[in-house]
Design a protein around this motif. Structure first.
Motif, mmCIF file in Angstrom:
data_model
loop_
_atom_site.group_PDB
_atom_site.id
_atom_site.type_symbol
_atom_site.label_atom_id
_atom_site.label_comp_id
_atom_site.label_asym_id
_atom_site.label_seq_id
_atom_site.Cartn_x
_atom_site.Cartn_y
_atom_site.Cartn_z
ATOM 1 N N TYR A 72 -67.020 -58.916 54.665
ATOM 2 C CA TYR A 72 -67.436 -57.513 54.625
ATOM 3 C C TYR A 72 -68.110 -57.115 55.939
ATOM 4 O O TYR A 72 -67.831 -56.057 56.502
ATOM 5 C CB TYR A 72 -68.382 -57.282 53.454
ATOM 6 C CG TYR A 72 -69.116 -55.960 53.510
ATOM 7 C CD1 TYR A 72 -68.494 -54.772 53.161
ATOM 8 C CD2 TYR A 72 -70.449 -55.904 53.957
ATOM 9 C CE1 TYR A 72 -69.157 -53.563 53.240
ATOM 10 C CE2 TYR A 72 -71.126 -54.703 54.032
ATOM 11 C CZ TYR A 72 -70.472 -53.522 53.685
ATOM 12 O OH TYR A 72 -71.138 -52.333 53.780
ATOM 13 N N TYR A 73 -68.983 -57.967 56.434
ATOM 14 C CA TYR A 73 -69.689 -57.654 57.679
ATOM 15 C C TYR A 73 -68.726 -57.547 58.867
ATOM 16 O O TYR A 73 -68.998 -56.832 59.822
ATOM 17 C CB TYR A 73 -70.743 -58.734 57.982
ATOM 18 C CG TYR A 73 -71.833 -58.849 56.952
ATOM 19 C CD1 TYR A 73 -72.348 -57.722 56.320
ATOM 20 C CD2 TYR A 73 -72.343 -60.092 56.589
ATOM 21 C CE1 TYR A 73 -73.349 -57.832 55.362
ATOM 22 C CE2 TYR A 73 -73.343 -60.213 55.634
ATOM 23 C CZ TYR A 73 -73.832 -59.071 55.020
ATOM 24 O OH TYR A 73 -74.818 -59.187 54.081
ATOM 25 N N SER A 74 -67.592 -58.245 58.805
ATOM 26 C CA SER A 74 -66.663 -58.257 59.936
ATOM 27 C C SER A 74 -66.030 -56.898 60.202
ATOM 28 O O SER A 74 -65.458 -56.664 61.277
ATOM 29 C CB SER A 74 -65.558 -59.289 59.710
ATOM 30 O OG SER A 74 -64.661 -58.859 58.693
ATOM 31 N N ALA A 106 -56.522 -62.397 54.025
ATOM 32 C CA ALA A 106 -56.367 -61.265 53.106
ATOM 33 C C ALA A 106 -57.316 -60.133 53.500
ATOM 34 O O ALA A 106 -56.943 -58.946 53.468
ATOM 35 C CB ALA A 106 -56.628 -61.707 51.671
ATOM 36 N N PHE A 107 -58.543 -60.478 53.860
ATOM 37 C CA PHE A 107 -59.490 -59.443 54.252
ATOM 38 C C PHE A 107 -59.085 -58.798 55.574
ATOM 39 O O PHE A 107 -59.224 -57.584 55.750
ATOM 40 C CB PHE A 107 -60.904 -60.019 54.365
ATOM 41 C CG PHE A 107 -61.964 -58.943 54.403
ATOM 42 C CD1 PHE A 107 -62.495 -58.437 53.225
ATOM 43 C CD2 PHE A 107 -62.392 -58.406 55.605
ATOM 44 C CE1 PHE A 107 -63.442 -57.422 53.248
ATOM 45 C CE2 PHE A 107 -63.340 -57.397 55.638
ATOM 46 C CZ PHE A 107 -63.870 -56.907 54.459
ATOM 47 N N ALA A 108 -58.580 -59.606 56.509
ATOM 48 C CA ALA A 108 -58.121 -59.053 57.793
ATOM 49 C C ALA A 108 -56.990 -58.050 57.561
ATOM 50 O O ALA A 108 -56.954 -56.976 58.179
ATOM 51 C CB ALA A 108 -57.661 -60.174 58.720
ATOM 52 N N LYS A 109 -56.076 -58.382 56.643
ATOM 53 C CA LYS A 109 -54.959 -57.483 56.348
ATOM 54 C C LYS A 109 -55.431 -56.211 55.660
ATOM 55 O O LYS A 109 -54.918 -55.112 55.915
ATOM 56 C CB LYS A 109 -53.923 -58.212 55.497
ATOM 57 C CG LYS A 109 -53.196 -59.314 56.256
ATOM 58 C CD LYS A 109 -52.447 -60.265 55.333
ATOM 59 C CE LYS A 109 -51.314 -59.609 54.613
ATOM 60 N NZ LYS A 109 -50.541 -60.594 53.806
ATOM 61 N N SER A 110 -56.425 -56.350 54.767
ATOM 62 C CA SER A 110 -56.939 -55.150 54.087
ATOM 63 C C SER A 110 -57.662 -54.235 55.085
ATOM 64 O O SER A 110 -57.613 -53.001 54.961
ATOM 65 C CB SER A 110 -57.874 -55.548 52.944
ATOM 66 O OG SER A 110 -59.088 -56.101 53.443
ATOM 67 N N SER A 111 -58.329 -54.825 56.072
ATOM 68 C CA SER A 111 -58.982 -54.012 57.101
ATOM 69 C C SER A 111 -57.946 -53.246 57.914
ATOM 70 O O SER A 111 -58.122 -52.060 58.228
ATOM 71 C CB SER A 111 -59.821 -54.906 58.029
ATOM 72 O OG SER A 111 -60.907 -55.478 57.326
ATOM 73 N N LEU A 112 -56.841 -53.914 58.261
ATOM 74 C CA LEU A 112 -55.765 -53.235 58.993
ATOM 75 C C LEU A 112 -55.185 -52.090 58.173
ATOM 76 O O LEU A 112 -54.860 -51.022 58.717
ATOM 77 C CB LEU A 112 -54.654 -54.233 59.341
ATOM 78 C CG LEU A 112 -54.963 -55.298 60.395
ATOM 79 C CD1 LEU A 112 -53.774 -56.249 60.543
ATOM 80 C CD2 LEU A 112 -55.283 -54.648 61.746
ATOM 81 N N ALA A 113 -55.056 -52.297 56.870
ATOM 82 C CA ALA A 113 -54.494 -51.256 56.004
ATOM 83 C C ALA A 113 -55.359 -50.001 56.010
ATOM 84 O O ALA A 113 -54.850 -48.878 55.843
ATOM 85 C CB ALA A 113 -54.337 -51.789 54.585
ATOM 86 N N LEU A 139 -61.982 -52.282 62.597
ATOM 87 C CA LEU A 139 -60.971 -52.598 61.591
ATOM 88 C C LEU A 139 -59.910 -53.573 62.109
ATOM 89 O O LEU A 139 -59.280 -54.276 61.320
ATOM 90 C CB LEU A 139 -60.297 -51.315 61.087
ATOM 91 C CG LEU A 139 -61.186 -50.378 60.252
ATOM 92 C CD1 LEU A 139 -60.437 -49.114 59.876
ATOM 93 C CD2 LEU A 139 -61.696 -51.091 59.001
ATOM 94 N N VAL A 140 -59.696 -53.598 63.406
ATOM 95 C CA VAL A 140 -58.672 -54.501 63.950
ATOM 96 C C VAL A 140 -59.266 -55.780 64.527
ATOM 97 O O VAL A 140 -58.537 -56.746 64.784
ATOM 98 C CB VAL A 140 -57.818 -53.805 65.042
ATOM 99 C CG1 VAL A 140 -57.144 -52.566 64.510
ATOM 100 C CG2 VAL A 140 -58.645 -53.486 66.275
ATOM 101 N N SER A 141 -60.584 -55.794 64.756
ATOM 102 C CA SER A 141 -61.176 -56.895 65.508
ATOM 103 C C SER A 141 -60.978 -58.257 64.826
ATOM 104 O O SER A 141 -60.725 -59.262 65.507
ATOM 105 C CB SER A 141 -62.661 -56.642 65.751
ATOM 106 O OG SER A 141 -63.354 -56.474 64.521
ATOM 107 N N LEU A 142 -61.077 -58.311 63.501
ATOM 108 C CA LEU A 142 -60.916 -59.599 62.823
ATOM 109 C C LEU A 142 -59.496 -60.130 62.995
ATOM 110 O O LEU A 142 -59.306 -61.301 63.363
ATOM 111 C CB LEU A 142 -61.262 -59.481 61.345
ATOM 112 C CG LEU A 142 -61.062 -60.767 60.521
ATOM 113 C CD1 LEU A 142 -61.852 -61.925 61.121
ATOM 114 C CD2 LEU A 142 -61.437 -60.549 59.054
ATOM 115 N N CYS A 143 -58.506 -59.288 62.774
ATOM 116 C CA CYS A 143 -57.122 -59.758 62.907
ATOM 117 C C CYS A 143 -56.807 -60.134 64.352
ATOM 118 O O CYS A 143 -56.124 -61.135 64.609
ATOM 119 C CB CYS A 143 -56.143 -58.694 62.409
ATOM 120 S SG CYS A 143 -54.467 -59.344 62.172
ATOM 121 N N LEU A 144 -57.310 -59.352 65.297
ATOM 122 C CA LEU A 144 -57.088 -59.696 66.705
ATOM 123 C C LEU A 144 -57.722 -61.043 67.031
ATOM 124 O O LEU A 144 -57.149 -61.850 67.777
ATOM 125 C CB LEU A 144 -57.660 -58.609 67.614
ATOM 126 C CG LEU A 144 -57.001 -57.227 67.552
ATOM 127 C CD1 LEU A 144 -57.636 -56.292 68.572
ATOM 128 C CD2 LEU A 144 -55.496 -57.317 67.776
#
Length: 465
Positions: A72-74, A106-113, A139-144
């Protein structure tokens, strides 16, 4: 006083049962601390995240809760420092543990969504622009960050790109972490080939992102990227040929200096001249600026002479004219010797290109040293090519004679008699100066060699006026 450091972690590790309100206390008092000084808040934030990480390792019953809080914090907008630290923790330490990977991904993908939910900021609203940039980045930083561990995850960014608004999509490409990620992936042996494959296989709607990656990598002046740049050239050609069915020439512009002469001339150049003027200018600049990673010799690459000649082969005369003017306007692109080579090549084409005379006049205006050569030799060569057979070229010939009189009058005498008269009839303003040139005391003309029909015509016209 609040427990600090090891004591805080010890309390959560040794407590037989951790109630929900204990996690809330950890959340507000530590991870999202905001009531103290900047230094104190930062210290509490670090301690709170360290406590959650310890729970992941030592208290399996509370691992899910701890991981969900860190996740969540990410992407939290409340505390930037907490968000940055959470991303680093998830990316650098926790994602390496297989049991946590599904939840983190899963959380990284939900943030991108959630990017698709962002609304574009109003034009001219600076504060709104900054907020949009901040929202996109969190929102993109975790996936990146995860992409640095597994390049294949970049495909999720591609997919998210296709689902958000054009304004949000542009902000994704503009943020520093995106550029940093691409360059990092390109510089690593284990990820560079995957990066190229992902770029070449972008999903429909993500063309702008693929183009950004291609342009970014080709613009890098780094010998360590020579391998990936060679691969990107092949990928860009593949995208143009197979993905866009030879229609979207934008993919070739970043790699255009790598095209050989046959690849450039014809259809590719036809598409380039349809682009906005600014893009045409960029394409020409890239084309004629050899890339440092290109192993070919100057003779193998497209030259400025080749470019001008190829433009004269196109049938879209209006756009070709505009493109030729853009090329001529580029300082240092064409030298006097190169112009002479262009004119010689155009003169030897059969049939003569329609834009020949327009280019000739432009060259004479830009390079005054050409005037004498054109008046004494080039016009005579045009006459030997029966220039009058094409009305457009004949009109240009007459304009050249008029603009550069009396130096062009000697060439008029080389025309067949029929066309001498036709030229003067079509350009009556030349009659008087031509007559005076013939009869000047220092005229170089042997009047005995002037056709009788021409002299009769001139005398009749003089009599009438």
């Amino acid at each position: 006083p609040s427990p600090t450091g090891t004591l805080l972690t010890d309390i959560f590790l040794q407590c037989p049962h951790i109630a929900l309100n204990a996690f809330q206390w950890l959340h507000f008092g530590y991870c999202m601390a905001s009531g103290g000084s900047k230094e104190d808040n930062h210290t509490h934030m670090v301690q709170g995240l360290q406590c959650l990480e310890a729970l992941l390792t030592h208290r399996p019953a509370y691992a899910s809760k701890a991981l969900s809080m860190i996740a969540y914090y990410s992407s939290s907008a409340a505390q930037t420092q907490t968000q940055i630290m959470a991303v680093r923790l998830l990316t650098n330490r926790l994602y390496d543990q297989p049991r946590f990977q599904p939840t983190i991904l899963a959380f990284a993908k939900s943030s991108l969504a959630r990017l698709a939910e962002l609304k574009p900021s109003a034009e001219g609203d600076g504060a709104a622009h900054k907020k949009l940039d901040a929202d996109v980045q969190r929102l993109v930083s975790l996936c990146l960050g995860l992409c640095t561990k597994d390049c294949q995850l970049l495909r999720y960014v591609f997919v998210a790109f296709t689902k958000c608004s054009i304004h949000v999509a542009k902000r994704i490409l503009a943020i520093d972490p995106f550029a940093q990620l691409i360059l990092k992936l390109a510089g690593k042996v284990e990820s560079r080939d995957a990066l190229v494959r992902l770029t070449a296989s972008y999903p429909a709607g993500a063309e702008m992102m693929a183009l950004k990656i291609i342009r970014m990598l080709m613009d890098e002046d780094n010998p360590d990227l020579a391998h990936v740049q060679g691969q990107i050239v092949k990928a860009a050609k593949y995208i143009y040929r197979e993905r866009t069915k030879q229609e979207d020439v934008r993919f070739l512009i970043p790699v255009i200096s790598y095209l050989n002469k046959e690849e450039l001339r014809g259809h590719v150049l036809e598409l380039i001249i349809k682009l906005p003027t600014q893009l045409i200018d960029v394409a020409f600049m890239r084309l004629l600026t050899p890339h440092k990673a290109d192993p070919r010799t100057a003779a193998e690459r497209v030259s400025g002479v080749d470019l001008i000649v190829f433009l004269h082969e196109l049938e879209d005369y209006k756009r070709a004219t505009n493109a030729i003017q853009i090329a001529f306007a580029k300082e240092g692109l064409l030298s006097l010797s190169m112009i002479a080579a262009v004119l010689t090549t155009l003169l030897n084409m059969d049939p003569l290109p329609i834009l020949l005379m327009r280019t000739l006049l432009q060259c004479m205006g830009q390079f005054p040293k050409l005037v004498e050569f054109v008046c004494t030799r080039f016009l005579n060569q045009l006459i030997s090519k029966s220039i009058w057979e094409n009305e457009v070229l004949w009109k240009g010939f007459r304009k050249c004679v008029y603009d550069y009189q009396p130096r062009t009058f000697a060439a008029v005498l080389q025309l067949p008699q029929k066309h001498q008269l036709a030229l003067l009839q079509q350009e009556p303003a030349l009659i008087s100066p031509f007559f005076e040139w013939l009869h000047a005391p220092n005229s170089p003309v042997n009047k005995a060699m002037v056709p009788v029909s021409l002299m009769t015509f001139l005398n009749q016209q003089r009599t009438r006026t």
